[in-house]
Design a protein around this motif. Structure first.
Motif, mmCIF file in Angstrom:
data_model
loop_
_atom_site.group_PDB
_atom_site.id
_atom_site.type_symbol
_atom_site.label_atom_id
_atom_site.label_comp_id
_atom_site.label_asym_id
_atom_site.label_seq_id
_atom_site.Cartn_x
_atom_site.Cartn_y
_atom_site.Cartn_z
ATOM 1 N N LYS A 1 0.865 -1.187 0.000
ATOM 2 C CA LYS A 1 0.000 0.000 0.000
ATOM 3 C C LYS A 1 0.895 1.227 0.000
ATOM 4 O O LYS A 1 1.859 1.306 0.767
ATOM 5 C CB LYS A 1 -0.913 0.023 1.229
ATOM 6 C CG LYS A 1 -1.840 1.238 1.278
ATOM 7 C CD LYS A 1 -2.661 1.274 2.557
ATOM 8 C CE LYS A 1 -3.778 0.250 2.526
ATOM 9 N NZ LYS A 1 -4.699 0.421 3.690
ATOM 10 N N MET A 2 0.576 2.181 -0.873
ATOM 11 C CA MET A 2 1.372 3.393 -0.996
ATOM 12 C C MET A 2 0.449 4.608 -1.095
ATOM 13 O O MET A 2 -0.500 4.606 -1.881
ATOM 14 C CB MET A 2 2.278 3.327 -2.226
ATOM 15 C CG MET A 2 3.192 2.116 -2.280
ATOM 16 S SD MET A 2 4.123 1.973 -3.839
ATOM 17 C CE MET A 2 5.354 3.245 -3.567
ATOM 18 N N PHE A 3 0.733 5.625 -0.284
ATOM 19 C CA PHE A 3 0.053 6.907 -0.374
ATOM 20 C C PHE A 3 1.040 7.926 -0.934
ATOM 21 O O PHE A 3 2.221 7.914 -0.569
ATOM 22 C CB PHE A 3 -0.412 7.385 0.999
ATOM 23 C CG PHE A 3 -1.588 6.634 1.568
ATOM 24 C CD1 PHE A 3 -2.178 5.578 0.884
ATOM 25 C CD2 PHE A 3 -2.114 6.977 2.809
ATOM 26 C CE1 PHE A 3 -3.267 4.885 1.409
ATOM 27 C CE2 PHE A 3 -3.192 6.300 3.347
ATOM 28 C CZ PHE A 3 -3.764 5.254 2.655
ATOM 29 N N PHE A 4 0.558 8.809 -1.811
ATOM 30 C CA PHE A 4 1.401 9.809 -2.461
ATOM 31 C C PHE A 4 0.837 11.208 -2.236
ATOM 32 O O PHE A 4 -0.379 11.409 -2.324
ATOM 33 C CB PHE A 4 1.457 9.587 -3.973
ATOM 34 C CG PHE A 4 2.067 8.293 -4.411
ATOM 35 C CD1 PHE A 4 3.357 8.245 -4.917
ATOM 36 C CD2 PHE A 4 1.341 7.109 -4.353
ATOM 37 C CE1 PHE A 4 3.912 7.052 -5.353
ATOM 38 C CE2 PHE A 4 1.889 5.905 -4.783
ATOM 39 C CZ PHE A 4 3.174 5.879 -5.274
ATOM 40 N N ILE A 5 1.732 12.154 -1.984
ATOM 41 C CA ILE A 5 1.392 13.568 -2.121
ATOM 42 C C ILE A 5 2.176 14.059 -3.326
ATOM 43 O O ILE A 5 3.412 14.093 -3.307
ATOM 44 C CB ILE A 5 1.777 14.391 -0.877
ATOM 45 C CG1 ILE A 5 1.206 13.761 0.397
ATOM 46 C CG2 ILE A 5 1.269 15.839 -1.042
ATOM 47 C CD1 ILE A 5 1.665 14.470 1.673
ATOM 48 N N SER A 6 1.482 14.393 -4.403
ATOM 49 C CA SER A 6 2.136 14.859 -5.623
ATOM 50 C C SER A 6 2.236 16.380 -5.579
ATOM 51 O O SER A 6 1.214 17.080 -5.562
ATOM 52 C CB SER A 6 1.344 14.411 -6.859
ATOM 53 O OG SER A 6 1.545 13.042 -7.101
ATOM 54 N N PHE A 7 3.454 16.865 -5.554
ATOM 55 C CA PHE A 7 3.706 18.293 -5.380
ATOM 56 C C PHE A 7 3.983 18.987 -6.704
ATOM 57 O O PHE A 7 4.658 18.442 -7.584
ATOM 58 C CB PHE A 7 4.912 18.515 -4.466
ATOM 59 C CG PHE A 7 4.627 18.259 -3.021
ATOM 60 C CD1 PHE A 7 4.058 19.246 -2.228
ATOM 61 C CD2 PHE A 7 4.932 17.038 -2.446
ATOM 62 C CE1 PHE A 7 3.793 19.015 -0.886
ATOM 63 C CE2 PHE A 7 4.670 16.795 -1.107
ATOM 64 C CZ PHE A 7 4.099 17.782 -0.326
ATOM 65 N N LYS A 8 3.480 20.211 -6.807
ATOM 66 C CA LYS A 8 3.884 21.096 -7.888
ATOM 67 C C LYS A 8 5.274 21.655 -7.583
ATOM 68 O O LYS A 8 5.745 21.613 -6.444
ATOM 69 C CB LYS A 8 2.881 22.244 -8.028
ATOM 70 C CG LYS A 8 1.473 21.774 -8.416
ATOM 71 C CD LYS A 8 0.505 22.949 -8.505
ATOM 72 C CE LYS A 8 -0.879 22.500 -8.923
ATOM 73 N NZ LYS A 8 -1.840 23.621 -8.967
ATOM 74 N N LEU A 9 5.932 22.196 -8.599
ATOM 75 C CA LEU A 9 7.333 22.567 -8.453
ATOM 76 C C LEU A 9 7.585 23.658 -7.419
ATOM 77 O O LEU A 9 8.626 23.662 -6.754
ATOM 78 C CB LEU A 9 7.905 22.993 -9.806
ATOM 79 C CG LEU A 9 7.997 21.917 -10.891
ATOM 80 C CD1 LEU A 9 8.870 22.418 -12.035
ATOM 81 C CD2 LEU A 9 8.545 20.606 -10.349
#
Length: 252
Positions: free
Chosen positions: A78-86
């Motif tokens: 199981k993996m949780f991601f926070i995808s960040f802008k630059l």
């Protein structure tokens, strides 16, 4: 519990952090068997929270990707991601991520106050992450940089470098020096990855023609194959949910 498919979920950020966060998303392999997936450049960098049967709870910072990569998603991962802008690199993490191009860095397993139990509820995780990020947003942000990234994302990367420069009153040389220092790539290269990422939505719907700033169908096909390893038709089919960023897109 086992299922036939890898499970995905995606949440959009609260307005208070949308200048810094693209989305939250999760992937869970509860099929009972290891799966091969392909990770593609998506114009974001990620904070990743991961747990599987063979590895302890881990948190790591995943830099910008410029290449597609075949990976094994182990059973019961199981993996949780926070995808960040630059913009988050300088103002949330307060560091360059140029050295993380196609690389990752392990972080303390209590980073930002997170722990393994936070992987139990994705929606609660997003709320906790939002509150943590709000606390990190500085009061003073360079208005030129805010304007630049606003233009990049609202234009889907389709403006020229000259246009970005003229609209931000920041020279092309200064912009590219900033991009190289903080992200390890030029603004032009980044815009190419952003246009590729945005094409995932149309490809998932089976729309194989170029919609963004590609010169023609052949140019679009070449770019898709270079960044995914397959042509647009194969990517749109996404057999066995192999292409992880396409699979994570909500069905409309």
């Amino acid at each position: 519990m086992t299922t036939d498919e890898i499970q995905y979920k995606k949440n959009l950020p609260d307005k208070s952090i949308q200048d810094f966060v693209e989305c939250f998303w999760m992937v869970e392999n509860s099929t009972g068997v290891d799966k091969e997936v392909i990770v593609m450049p998506d114009a974001n960098f990620d904070l990743v929270f991961s747990k599987d049967n063979d590895q302890p709870f881990q948190i790591y910072l995943l830099g910008l990707g410029t290449l597609y990569d075949k990976r094994r998603l182990d059973a019961n991962t199981k993996m949780f991601f926070i995808s960040f802008k630059l913009l988050a690199a300088e103002y949330i993490f307060q560091q360059s991520i140029a050295d993380l191009l196609n690389e990752f860095r392990l972080l303390p397993n209590d980073y930002l106050g997170f722990e393994e139990s936070d992987l139990g509820d994705f929606d609660a995780f997003c709320i906790k992450a939002t509150q943590a990020i709000i606390q990190l947003i500085p009061k003073n942000i360079d208005s030129r940089k805010q304007k630049l990234f606003e233009l990049i994302y609202t234009s889907n990367g389709e403006l020229t470098i000259k246009e970005f420069s003229e609209k931000t009153f920041w020279t092309s040389r200064q912009i590219n020096r900033y991009f190289t220092k903080y992200f390890g790539i030029s603004l032009k290269a980044y815009c190419g990855f952003l246009r590729f990422r945005i094409s995932f939505n149309q490809l998932k719907k089976g729309e194989l023609f170029p919609e963004l700033n590609f010169s023609d169908q052949a140019h679009f096909s070449r770019e898709v194959k270079k960044l995914s390893g397959v042509n647009p038709r194969e990517l749109s089919r996404n057999e066995n949910d192999r292409f992880i960023q396409v699979s994570a897109i909500d069905n409309k």
